[in-house]
Design a protein around this motif. Structure first.
Motif, PDB file in Angstrom:
ATOM      1  N   ALA A  45       0.845  -1.196   0.000  1.00 13.17           N
ATOM      2  CA  ALA A  45       0.000   0.000   0.000  1.00 13.17           C
ATOM      3  C   ALA A  45       0.880   1.247   0.000  1.00 13.17           C
ATOM      4  O   ALA A  45       0.571   2.243  -0.643  1.00 13.17           O
ATOM      5  N   HIS A  46       1.996   1.167   0.700  1.00 19.72           N
ATOM      6  CA  HIS A  46       2.899   2.317   0.760  1.00 19.72           C
ATOM      7  C   HIS A  46       3.635   2.512  -0.554  1.00 19.72           C
ATOM      8  O   HIS A  46       3.956   3.625  -0.942  1.00 19.72           O
ATOM      9  N   GLU A  95      -6.413   1.902  -4.940  1.00 19.43           N
ATOM     10  CA  GLU A  95      -7.469   1.799  -3.935  1.00 19.43           C
ATOM     11  C   GLU A  95      -7.440   0.435  -3.253  1.00 19.43           C
ATOM     12  O   GLU A  95      -7.671   0.323  -2.063  1.00 19.43           O
ATOM     13  N   GLY A  96      -7.135  -0.605  -4.048  1.00 12.90           N
ATOM     14  CA  GLY A  96      -7.185  -1.964  -3.515  1.00 12.90           C
ATOM     15  C   GLY A  96      -6.148  -2.222  -2.438  1.00 12.90           C
ATOM     16  O   GLY A  96      -6.465  -2.785  -1.386  1.00 12.90           O
ATOM     17  N   GLY A 131      -4.641  -0.103  -0.486  1.00  9.77           N
ATOM     18  CA  GLY A 131      -4.963   0.671   0.708  1.00  9.77           C
ATOM     19  C   GLY A 131      -6.113   0.046   1.480  1.00  9.77           C
ATOM     20  O   GLY A 131      -6.092  -0.047   2.713  1.00  9.77           O
ATOM     21  N   TRP A 132      -7.089  -0.406   0.735  1.00 12.27           N
ATOM     22  CA  TRP A 132      -8.262  -1.033   1.349  1.00 12.27           C
ATOM     23  C   TRP A 132      -7.863  -2.327   2.065  1.00 12.27           C
ATOM     24  O   TRP A 132      -8.232  -2.563   3.222  1.00 12.27           O
ATOM     25  N   LYS A 185      -6.132  -1.705   5.298  1.00 10.22           N
ATOM     26  CA  LYS A 185      -7.015  -1.282   6.395  1.00 10.22           C
ATOM     27  C   LYS A 185      -7.768  -2.481   6.973  1.00 10.22           C
ATOM     28  O   LYS A 185      -7.920  -2.598   8.194  1.00 10.22           O
ATOM     29  N   ILE A 186      -8.229  -3.367   6.087  1.00  9.39           N
ATOM     30  CA  ILE A 186      -8.954  -4.542   6.577  1.00  9.39           C
ATOM     31  C   ILE A 186      -8.030  -5.430   7.395  1.00  9.39           C
ATOM     32  O   ILE A 186      -8.379  -5.888   8.490  1.00  9.39           O
ATOM     33  N   ARG A 233      -7.361  -4.146  10.783  1.00 11.55           N
ATOM     34  CA  ARG A 233      -8.469  -4.417  11.707  1.00 11.55           C
ATOM     35  C   ARG A 233      -8.461  -5.869  12.153  1.00 11.55           C
ATOM     36  O   ARG A 233      -8.633  -6.164  13.336  1.00 11.55           O
ATOM     37  N   ASP A 272     -15.028  -9.892   6.418  1.00  8.21           N
ATOM     38  CA  ASP A 272     -13.818  -9.258   5.896  1.00  8.21           C
ATOM     39  C   ASP A 272     -12.925 -10.252   5.163  1.00  8.21           C
ATOM     40  O   ASP A 272     -12.258  -9.899   4.194  1.00  8.21           O
ATOM     41  N   LEU A 318     -14.277 -10.817   1.827  1.00  9.42           N
ATOM     42  CA  LEU A 318     -14.100  -9.597   1.044  1.00  9.42           C
ATOM     43  C   LEU A 318     -12.670  -9.508   0.524  1.00  9.42           C
ATOM     44  O   LEU A 318     -12.442  -9.183  -0.647  1.00  9.42           O
ATOM     45  N   MET A 350     -11.603  -9.305  -3.312  1.00  8.24           N
ATOM     46  CA  MET A 350     -10.844  -8.155  -3.777  1.00  8.24           C
ATOM     47  C   MET A 350      -9.578  -8.576  -4.518  1.00  8.24           C
ATOM     48  O   MET A 350      -9.202  -7.966  -5.507  1.00  8.24           O
TER      49      MET A 350
END
Lengths: 319, 447
Positions: B352-353, B364-365, B367-368, B371-372, B375, B385, B388, B392
């Motif tokens: 993501a970085h 977007e993917g 980063g998303w 985040k998931i 969590r 999740d 998902l 994804m």
């Protein structure tokens, strides 16, 4: 060269991209494109909404391509068979791309000036899902001021890079570009410079979403309340042929003339870019010669209340 | 002779960094002989015969890549060495450049001679600034000895090597992003085609090769392509540098003959000597962070019960369902105390970085997903999740401009495929997952 798109065969010049071949056929065979802009060489390949399946590469090598390809940047081969709306894979993956594009989008359409003519709205309507699966906090950017003519709303941006190409190709020097990386990439000017040159306003016209909007029109009206009129004026900087968006006798905003794909039309063989004087400083009907009503696609929300429902054919242009 | 070393043969000789010692060990002899005895095409032939596959990760045959190079009249050609080694778990190129820089310089001159390039570039990762000095010193030494510059060793071949540091971006290891960065632009991958072999650096035909691939040209020309092809197994020829790290008793850079069994590599006395601190193996990522993770029962044996070997084919045996990839050779080992969810989150955080942000699925993917996974790892996820994430992955994989999207999606997909229980444990034991910050201690190794 013969290419088949969704079972429709068409003859095109060598070097044509799949997307442009599909546009030659027209109708719903045409894949949506958020970043490709035919008038700006070099655009395309970034948004991935125009992905299509190539079922056969060419007559010489009929193997299918393993991955979906971006139709805007893949050139056709003789005997190529392309599937767009007939492919479930394309449908699923395009849905995925739309989901990604909307994941961090603020969805503030009710207060967005682009609403009604936003390509992301159309795309979401056609390919998006009803409910978002994105449960995280949406990304936001600090607002930056890029001058008194153009409003940059970075939270809405989908990073199509079109405005960067406009600055590269239409103006003398580019003062804005993409900063940072990945999720944090943003359109910005170097140390919050104002964007100030004669053709910068075209950034507004090429922006597919509400990230770049006309500051002189900000919150003035909704586009579907306005009457689009074709008008001309004599201008030594640009073509002087524009669309006036009129409310009563007031000119609310001025844009370039756009075609079916939302791209600025060619006028007399040249792309009809507008200069900033025509766009921002001539909001007065007396400075223009109105040549007739602007034909707007009847499916568009902008056409609401403009045309009598009994008219099936598009209105003929006057003159 | 067991386990021949071709690249690191003289690594233990003191002072091998300098040209004097390097020459005493036979360095630059290959170059001198090749300039006399070989035509450029002759070297390309040898490399083709050797079956050398790109050592950067994709494993594309180097000779074939060279033969794609367009050769229009009056247009310069370039060789670019990709030294932007940033894959987590991979540190072989750094080691090679740091310890024995002249083998890379010699390889660069040989390869450039074969390709007809009069200028070549070494694009070095921004974090490797100290290696920049080492390479520039080596280049100056080679200049002084007449191995670089005009009319090298009386052969009529001119060559210059330019070392350029990048800004320290993983994406600039993708060859077209590297070229953009080398041209002084933002390091965004280009839309292909055109490929660099036709339109690369400054619009000229360009070959981009990994450090290790270029260094391997030296032993190939010295020993001959056929002799090199005899080392290794099947289509995995020659030797490969493996950077072993993680919970191993003896991590480090090893040069192995391709075809050594994974069992021997992990537990053998010549190599890693087993898992550190007498722990048990839990999982292994055999080729750098972007390849699928393997659970312990698939590391040394394939799904069919055959021995797994350190080779391109054997590690990929079983496809993504039960196999992985040799990749860049970053061999990361996890012992029983390590948490796969935490590790997956860590990898995804990296992607993501490092995503350039150009195309939407990756921007977007990644980063998303990050985040998931954050969590999930911190006990704030739910079972939905996990599904998902799986879905994804399918939407990112293959839909991006460059392979970074695939590289981000594969490790997550594989971790869920093999360690779903552990992801579910994080959801079902949220309180435990929140308390503990390292390792999944109470979780038995899932067999």
């Amino acid at each position: 060269m013969k290419v088949t798109i969704d079972d429709i065969e068409i003859d095109v010049e060598p070097g044509t991209t799949i997307l442009n071949a599909a546009r030659k056929i027209g109708g719903d065979v045409v894949p949506p494109a958020m970043c490709y802009y035919s008038k700006l060489p070099g655009t395309g390949g970034k948004c991935r909404t125009c992905l299509v399946e190539v079922a056969a590469g060419s007559t010489a090598d009929p193997r299918p391509m393993p991955k979906l390809v971006a139709s805007c940047s893949t050139t056709v081969m003789d005997g190529m068979i392309v599937k767009n709306k007939t492919s479930q894979r394309v449908h699923d993956n395009r849905g995925g791309v739309v989901e990604f594009l909307l994941a961090n989008h603020p969805l503030d359409c009710p207060i967005c000036d682009q609403a009604g003519e936003c390509h992301l709205q159309d795309l979401g309507y056609e390919h998006g899902s009803e409910k978002t699966r994105y449960e995280e906090v949406r990304r936001t950017f600090d607002p930056i001021d890029i001058g008194n003519k153009i409003k940059l709303h970075m939270n809405r941006c989908i990073l199509c890079y079109r405005c960067v190409f406009v600055a590269n190709q239409l103006t003398e020097k580019r003062v804005h570009g993409v900063m940072n990386r990945g999720e944090h990439a943003e359109i910005s000017t170097y140390i919050e410079n104002a964007i100030d040159n004669d053709f910068s306003g075209n950034m507004i016209d090429v922006c597919p979403v509400g990230a770049l909007t006309d500051r002189t029109f900000r919150f003035k009206s909704r586009v579907w309340f306005l009457k689009p009129m074709e008008a001309e004026c004599s201008c030594d900087k640009c073509c002087g042929k524009a669309v006036l968006w009129v409310f009563g006798n007031e000119v609310a905003r001025i844009t370039a003339r756009k075609d079916t794909y939302g791209e600025v039309e060619d006028i007399d063989g040249k792309t009809g870019w507008l200069c900033n004087d025509c766009r921002f400083d001539k909001k007065d009907l007396t400075k223009w010669t109105v040549t007739g009503p602007r034909v707007i696609n009847r499916h568009s929300v902008i056409s609401q209340g403009k045309y009598a429902t009994s008219i099936d054919k598009p209105i003929k242009r006057i003159g | 002779m067991k386990n021949r070393r071709l690249l690191l043969e003289h690594i233990d000789v003191p002072g091998i960094q300098g040209i004097e010692v390097y020459q005493k060990q036979g360095g630059y002899d290959t170059l001198t002989k090749a300039l006399k005895n070989f035509s450029p095409d002759g070297i390309v032939e040898e490399v083709k015969k050797s079956g050398l596959r790109g050592r950067g990760g994709a494993g594309f045959p180097t000779g074939l890549k060279w033969s794609f190079l367009a050769k229009p009249e009056g247009v310069p050609r370039y060789l670019v060495c990709n030294a932007d080694e940033s894959e987590p778990g991979t540190f072989k190129d750094r080691y090679l450049m740091e310890k024995i820089p002249h083998i890379l310089i010699e390889g660069m001159i040989l390869s450039s001679y074969a390709l007809g390039a009069n200028t070549s570039y070494i694009y070095i990762r921004g974090e490797f600034m100290y290696i920049l000095d080492i390479l520039e010193k080596a280049i100056a030494e080679a200049h002084a000895k007449g191995f670089l510059g005009k009319n090298i060793q009386g052969s009529g071949f001119d060559h210059e090597i330019i070392v350029t540091p990048g800004g320290g971006a993983y994406i600039c290891g993708e060859e077209t992003a590297l070229l953009e960065s080398l041209e002084g632009k933002r390091g965004n991958p280009r839309i292909k085609p055109p490929f660099p072999a036709v339109k690369g650096l400054w619009g000229c035909p360009t070959v981009v090769n990994n450090v290790e691939s270029i260094a391997a040209v030296v032993p190939i020309v010295r020993e001959g392509g056929d002799a090199y092809a005899n080392i290794g197994i099947g289509k995995s020829t020659g030797t490969k540098l493996i950077s072993a790290c993680g919970n191993l008793a003896r991590p480090g850079v090893y040069e192995i003959e391709l075809g050594v069994s994974v069992e021997e590599f992990m537990y053998g006395d010549d190599y890693c000597q087993g898992i550190a601190n007498g722990k048990k193996l839990k999982a292994c990522v055999p080729g750098g962070s972007s390849v699928p993770i393997l659970p312990h029962f698939l590391v040394t044996k394939t799904a069919n019960g055959e021995d797994r070997l350190m080779s391109y084919e054997s590690l990929a045996d079983g496809g993504f369902a039960s196999g992985s990839m040799l990749g860049s050779g970053g061999f990361i080992v996890f012992d029983e105390d390590q948490c796969i969810v935490r590790n997956t989150w860590n990898f995804t955080r990296f992607y993501a970085h490092e995503s350039c942000g150009q195309c939407s699925p990756c921007r977007e993917g990644t980063g998303w997903m990050e985040k998931i996974l954050y969590r999930l790892e911190h006990g704030q996820g739910n079972l939905r999740d996990i599904d998902l994430l799986e879905e994804m992955n399918k939407k990112i994989e293959g839909n991006t401009i460059c392979p970074l999207g695939d590289a981000a999606a594969w490790p997550v997909a594989a971790a869920i495929r093999h360690f779903r229980e552990e992801f579910e444990w994080h959801v079902n034991h949220a309180a435990d997952a929140q308390k503990r910050n390292y390792g999944l201690i109470q979780q038995p190794v899932v067999a």
